[in-house]
Motif scaffolding. Structure first.
Motif, short mmCIF file in Angstrom:
data_model
loop_
_atom_site.label_atom_id
_atom_site.label_comp_id
_atom_site.label_asym_id
_atom_site.label_seq_id
_atom_site.Cartn_x
_atom_site.Cartn_y
_atom_site.Cartn_z
N MET A 128 -2.80 -2.98 13.35
CA MET A 128 -3.34 -2.13 12.30
C MET A 128 -2.46 -2.14 11.07
O MET A 128 -2.95 -2.22 9.95
N ALA A 129 -1.14 -2.06 11.27
CA ALA A 129 -0.22 -2.06 10.14
C ALA A 129 -0.32 -3.37 9.36
O ALA A 129 -0.26 -3.38 8.14
N ARG A 137 -5.94 1.70 -4.75
CA ARG A 137 -4.53 1.27 -4.80
C ARG A 137 -3.89 1.72 -6.12
O ARG A 137 -2.73 2.17 -6.12
N GLU A 160 -3.14 5.37 -5.74
CA GLU A 160 -2.03 5.55 -4.80
C GLU A 160 -0.69 5.29 -5.48
O GLU A 160 0.26 6.07 -5.34
N ARG A 162 -4.27 -5.73 3.19
CA ARG A 162 -5.21 -5.13 2.24
C ARG A 162 -4.47 -4.67 0.98
O ARG A 162 -4.96 -4.85 -0.13
N GLN A 163 -3.28 -4.06 1.15
CA GLN A 163 -2.48 -3.64 0.00
C GLN A 163 -2.07 -4.84 -0.84
O GLN A 163 -2.13 -4.79 -2.07
N THR A 195 -2.98 -5.24 9.02
CA THR A 195 -4.21 -5.18 8.24
C THR A 195 -4.01 -4.34 6.99
O THR A 195 -4.43 -4.73 5.90
N THR A 196 -3.36 -3.20 7.13
CA THR A 196 -3.11 -2.32 5.98
C THR A 196 -2.24 -3.03 4.95
O THR A 196 -2.53 -2.98 3.75
N TYR A 207 -11.29 -9.48 4.05
CA TYR A 207 -10.94 -8.05 4.03
C TYR A 207 -11.87 -7.23 3.13
O TYR A 207 -12.09 -6.05 3.40
#
Length: 195
Positions: free
Chosen positions: A1-2, A60, A63, A8-9, A4-5, A46
């Motif tokens: 999961m990390a 983003r 964020e 994506r970032q 993928t995150t 993605y």
């Protein structure tokens, strides 16, 4: 999961860079792959559609903006009007130098928003977070009705930021002019009872 995150970032960051460099027309999945230096097809894996890519880019941007706001205690907690003006001026200066690429991307998105209702909605959602920060900042400064003035305050800051990014050098505010302008602006919201 990390993983993928993080991927994506990385792709959203590459989309920001691509927007700043090439504008909306240059923002393609392939261009984002090239900017991110990832295998072809990664961005479309993605973010299947342009709409998803734009949504991720707006999220983003927000964020990163909010993270930088949080790094300035005078913008998020108790502070004097002078401290708030100094911190706001410092943030604008940061966003027009080190954060310039992000701001250019944000304005590209803002100019496209009238033609894309879903992008307008995403920008409105992100902007609501900025307006909440502005409301809290005005409350900390002693404004009698910060909720009524937060949107106008953000609009003024946006105009100053746009000018600092796009105006010819003689028409940009110096650091001291920026600080004094912001101090005067904040005082208009707090009334004459604050020094």
């Amino acid at each position: 999961m990390a993983h993928t995150t993080l991927r994506r970032q990385r792709l959203a960051d590459a989309a920001i860079s691509t927007l700043a460099r090439s504008g909306m027309r240059g923002l393609t999945h392939r261009a984002v792959d090239q900017t991110a230096e990832v295998p072809a097809g990664s961005c479309s894996y993605y973010f299947r559609t342009r709409r998803e890519l734009l949504q991720a880019t707006v999220e983003r941007l927000a964020e990163l903006d909010l993270s930088e706001i949080d790094e300035r205690p005078a913008l998020t907690g108790p502070a004097s009007i002078a401290q708030i003006a100094d911190a706001t001026a410092g943030l604008i200066e940061h966003w027009t130098t080190a954060g310039r690429e992000r701001m250019l991307a944000r304005y590209e998105l803002a100019l496209e928003a009238p033609r894309r209702p879903e992008l307008r909605a995403a920008l409105h959602t992100a902007g609501s977070r900025h307006r909440a920060v502005a409301e809290n900042l005005l409350a900390a400064a002693g404004a009698p009705d910060p909720a009524a003035h937060a949107s106008a305050f953000v609009a003024f800051l946006d105009g100053i930021l746009f000018n600092q990014l796009t105006a010819a050098a003689p028409h940009r505010l110096t650091s001291e002019q920026l600080r004094r302008t912001l101090l005067g602006l904040i005082r208009t919201y707090t009334g004459p009872h604050h020094p």
